[in-house]
Scaffold this active site. Structure first.
Site, PDB file in Angstrom:
ATOM      1  N   SER A 113       9.687   2.858  -3.091  1.00  0.00           N
ATOM      2  CA  SER A 113       8.533   2.009  -3.356  1.00  0.00           C
ATOM      3  C   SER A 113       7.287   2.806  -3.718  1.00  0.00           C
ATOM      4  O   SER A 113       7.259   3.504  -4.719  1.00  0.00           O
ATOM      5  CB  SER A 113       8.276   1.083  -2.169  1.00  0.00           C
ATOM      6  OG  SER A 113       7.279   0.133  -2.471  1.00  0.00           O
ATOM      7  N   HIS A 114       6.258   2.728  -2.891  1.00  0.00           N
ATOM      8  CA  HIS A 114       4.959   3.324  -3.185  1.00  0.00           C
ATOM      9  C   HIS A 114       4.841   4.757  -2.694  1.00  0.00           C
ATOM     10  O   HIS A 114       3.775   5.364  -2.790  1.00  0.00           O
ATOM     11  CB  HIS A 114       3.860   2.473  -2.538  1.00  0.00           C
ATOM     12  CG  HIS A 114       4.084   2.274  -1.063  1.00  0.00           C
ATOM     13  ND1 HIS A 114       5.099   1.485  -0.569  1.00  0.00           N
ATOM     14  CD2 HIS A 114       3.433   2.775   0.022  1.00  0.00           C
ATOM     15  CE1 HIS A 114       5.058   1.503   0.747  1.00  0.00           C
ATOM     16  NE2 HIS A 114       4.066   2.267   1.125  1.00  0.00           N
ATOM     17  N   ASP A 278       2.983  -0.586  -8.344  1.00  0.00           N
ATOM     18  CA  ASP A 278       3.402   0.603  -7.611  1.00  0.00           C
ATOM     19  C   ASP A 278       4.687   1.204  -8.173  1.00  0.00           C
ATOM     20  O   ASP A 278       5.134   0.844  -9.256  1.00  0.00           O
ATOM     21  CB  ASP A 278       3.564   0.272  -6.129  1.00  0.00           C
ATOM     22  CG  ASP A 278       4.759  -0.627  -5.858  1.00  0.00           C
ATOM     23  OD1 ASP A 278       5.089  -1.435  -6.738  1.00  0.00           O
ATOM     24  OD2 ASP A 278       5.358  -0.524  -4.768  1.00  0.00           O
ATOM     25  N   ASP A 280       7.962   0.952  -7.589  1.00  0.00           N
ATOM     26  CA  ASP A 280       9.115   0.127  -7.961  1.00  0.00           C
ATOM     27  C   ASP A 280       8.721  -1.241  -8.489  1.00  0.00           C
ATOM     28  O   ASP A 280       9.574  -2.090  -8.721  1.00  0.00           O
ATOM     29  CB  ASP A 280      10.078  -0.021  -6.787  1.00  0.00           C
ATOM     30  CG  ASP A 280       9.513  -0.834  -5.636  1.00  0.00           C
ATOM     31  OD1 ASP A 280       8.274  -0.847  -5.464  1.00  0.00           O
ATOM     32  OD2 ASP A 280      10.296  -1.450  -4.894  1.00  0.00           O
ATOM     33  N   ASP A 282       6.853  -3.777  -7.161  1.00  0.00           N
ATOM     34  CA  ASP A 282       6.769  -4.989  -6.337  1.00  0.00           C
ATOM     35  C   ASP A 282       5.397  -5.195  -5.693  1.00  0.00           C
ATOM     36  O   ASP A 282       5.177  -6.184  -5.002  1.00  0.00           O
ATOM     37  CB  ASP A 282       7.867  -5.011  -5.270  1.00  0.00           C
ATOM     38  CG  ASP A 282       7.754  -3.899  -4.236  1.00  0.00           C
ATOM     39  OD1 ASP A 282       6.839  -3.061  -4.349  1.00  0.00           O
ATOM     40  OD2 ASP A 282       8.606  -3.864  -3.318  1.00  0.00           O
ATOM     41  N   ARG A 283       4.455  -4.291  -5.935  1.00  0.00           N
ATOM     42  CA  ARG A 283       3.108  -4.457  -5.384  1.00  0.00           C
ATOM     43  C   ARG A 283       2.095  -4.588  -6.509  1.00  0.00           C
ATOM     44  O   ARG A 283       2.372  -4.224  -7.654  1.00  0.00           O
ATOM     45  CB  ARG A 283       2.744  -3.270  -4.487  1.00  0.00           C
ATOM     46  CG  ARG A 283       3.667  -3.128  -3.293  1.00  0.00           C
ATOM     47  CD  ARG A 283       3.215  -2.025  -2.361  1.00  0.00           C
ATOM     48  NE  ARG A 283       4.185  -1.839  -1.290  1.00  0.00           N
ATOM     49  CZ  ARG A 283       3.882  -1.540  -0.030  1.00  0.00           C
ATOM     50  NH1 ARG A 283       2.614  -1.382   0.314  1.00  0.00           N
ATOM     51  NH2 ARG A 283       4.817  -1.391   0.879  1.00  0.00           N
ATOM     52  N   LYS A 377       8.871  -9.348  -3.447  1.00  0.00           N
ATOM     53  CA  LYS A 377       7.505  -9.413  -3.955  1.00  0.00           C
ATOM     54  C   LYS A 377       7.496  -8.896  -5.380  1.00  0.00           C
ATOM     55  O   LYS A 377       8.402  -8.183  -5.797  1.00  0.00           O
ATOM     56  CB  LYS A 377       6.544  -8.645  -3.056  1.00  0.00           C
ATOM     57  CG  LYS A 377       6.955  -7.230  -2.671  1.00  0.00           C
ATOM     58  CD  LYS A 377       5.945  -6.679  -1.676  1.00  0.00           C
ATOM     59  CE  LYS A 377       6.348  -5.308  -1.148  1.00  0.00           C
ATOM     60  NZ  LYS A 377       7.319  -5.366  -0.049  1.00  0.00           N
TER      61      LYS A 377
END
Length: 544
Positions: A113-114, A278, A280, A282-283, A377
């Site tokens: 992710s982030h 971010d 991947d 999703d943010r 998300k």
């Protein structure tokens, strides 16, 4: 092609966190480490023989190698087909979209992710179920249990396949279909939002924007959607080329790590609208000209205006938010007369509510929002939602948020992150707070009196599963509150998050800086929890 069964021994540290297993790259590079976890996923699942698996990731370092390993293992374990994004790429929301559209058995997403990437950075892997969402705790617990007793894994004796050529090939008896990672997702976005209206806004000559992909997975999605479909000029997209190390940056879309975008948006001649996503995808972070929209406020604004978009014109069934997220959306739900759910942190907790039709929009204060269109998300979804609202209202971002506050009141809100602190000290802090929870009611701290304090526990209204120890809440009689929680998304040390919230209904007092409005609560939080003492830090690493 021969199936090979290789003997192995367990690794004791493969317990999935909030969003799968995340470790440093060099941990995953240990012989058998990745293979053990993948086999543990397969061993915890039933009846997948001959069925379809989706595979892709955010393109960070080790993504390509991991994809090849997983393809060989999927074939050896009996999957009938794997849909894999070209180059091994799929944003997390796009992976959920593909799983749902193609009715796959499930999917494996490669991402941390982030978190930072590169040879010295982080890597991650998680399993998503057939609804497109992260595996619930009963599955991740089963995966962990398998990882502690694993003695062998299955793979094929074959060379890597070409992941860059769209089309179909075979690995043993299994079909591998390389797909365009952007196509299915773009099609879904066009169903939800009024692309014609957004295109007209962008090409009106009266509006400009900037999107920061942070050298991560959303670059190709932004080029296809914003540039090719909606008509933004290429210079409106920054850091749009995906890189295995995310350009050496930290792909977390907040005011600290997306500084380049923040500087652009807060310049005197900055664009009307800005956003970032971010690692991947999703943010999201939403900005107006010299204006930052907190994720909590963003969820509330989207909920209050959802009927203005094609995908949500029939209204919302309900809203769900993570417990630390501000109560701004609660006020919208109350006015709309719909259900409001408060869940633990982690998108997997929204899945049952979405599947049951009890919630339509969901959000977390950690820059994540989404809806029933998928089970993750979705960063670009939120950006398109805001663009749709801007095209309808023909107001600035600042005007939209100030009008929202005037109507619903403002929940002053901030999160203070203490990243990479000593895990023992952070654990002591949380244990002290846990022991205090029964003794704080009625105590006064300046003008604030404690109304309740607890260690948040959640009972899922659909399957009645219980999740305990989800964060310490301290609420005050005026509705203000603070929350203390250890994050489960890092790979080293501990991250303590302190959340602070105060409601203000007086429009004359709604335009203060959040840190000034929350100054008393910030001081009280340190007094109660002794944050500086236990973390050894004089100030947070990140304030949002």
């Amino acid at each position: 092609m021969n199936t090979i069964v290789k003997n192995t021994t367990p690794f004791p540290d493969q317990k999935p966190g909030t969003s799968g297993l995340r470790k440093k790259v060099n941990v995953f590079q240990q012989a058998g480490y990745l293979e053990n976890f993948v086999q543990s996923i397969f061993d915890s699942l039933d009846d997948f023989s001959g069925k379809t698996l989706v595979l892709g990731g955010d393109g960070r370092f080790y993504n390509r190698h991991a994809a090849q390993v997983i393809l060989r293992m999927a074939a050896a374990n009996g999957f009938g087909k794997v849909l894999v994004g070209r180059g091994g790429l799929l944003s997390t929301p796009a992976a959920s979209c593909v799983i749902r559209k193609h009715q796959a058995f499930g999917g494996i997403i490669l991402s941390a992710s982030h978190n930072p990437a590169g040879p010295d950075g982080d890597f991650g892997i998680k399993y998503n179920t057939g609804n497109g969402g992260p595996a619930p705790e009963k599955i991740t617990d089963a995966i962990y249990a398998k990882s502690l007793s694993i003695s062998r894994y299955r793979t094929l004796d074959t060379q890597d396949i070409d992941l860059d050529l769209i089309g179909e090939t075979r690995l043993g008896d299994m079909r591998v279909e390389i797909i365009d990672p952007v196509a299915d997702y773009t099609e879904l976005m066009q169903e939800l939002f009024d692309f014609d209206r957004i295109h007209a806004l962008i090409n009106s000559g009266l509006f400009n924007m900037c999107f920061d992909a942070m050298h991560a997975i959303t670059g190709p999605y932004a080029v296809e959607i914003f540039e090719q479909r909606l008509g933004v000029t290429p210079d409106a997209l920054i850091n749009a080329e995906p890189k295995e190390d995310f350009g050496g940056g930290h792909p977390d879309p907040n005011l600290v790590y997306a500084k380049q975008l923040v500087d652009i948006m807060f310049a005197s001649n900055g664009p009307d609208f800005g956003a970032a996503s971010d690692g991947d995808g999703d943010r999201n972070m939403i900005l107006g000209h010299q204006c930052f929209i907190t994720p909590s406020d963003s969820l509330a604004v989207l909920a209050a205006n959802a009927h203005l978009t094609p995908g949500y014109k029939q209204g919302l069934a309900g809203i769900a938010r993570s417990m630390p997220t501000s109560q701004a959306a609660d006020r919208v739900a109350e006015r709309l007369g719909i259900e409001m759910f408060e869940t633990p942190t982690g998108w997997k907790f929204f899945g049952n509510l979405l599947d049951a039709g009890r919630a339509t929009l969901c959000g977390e204060e950690s820059f994540g929002s989404g809806s029933s269109h998928i089970r993750e998300k979705d960063g670009l979804w939120a950006v398109l939602f805001w663009l749709n609202l801007l095209a309808v209202h023909k107001l600035s971002v600042r005007d939209i948020i100030t009008r929202h506050w005037a109507s619903f009141g403002r929940n002053y809100y901030s999160r203070h992150d203490y990243e990479g602190v000593n895990a023992d000290g952070a654990g002591e802090l949380m244990e002290k707070l846990r022991n205090l929870t029964g003794n704080l009611k009625g105590k006064r701290y300046g003008d604030y009196e404690v109304a309740f304090s607890d260690d948040f526990s959640y009972t899922d209204p659909i399957d009645h599963s219980v999740s305990e120890h989800q964060g310490i809440r301290i609420g005050f009689t005026d509705g203000s509150r603070m929350v203390f929680r250890l994050s489960g998304t890092g790979t080293e040390g501990a991250t303590l998050r302190v959340y602070l919230e105060r409601y203000e209904g007086d429009t004359a007092k709604q335009l203060l800086d959040a840190q000034d409005a929350l100054a008393d609560l910030i001081r009280i939080a340190d007094d109660i929890a002794q944050v500086r003492h236990y973390t050894g830090r004089d100030a947070p690493t990140v304030i949002t």
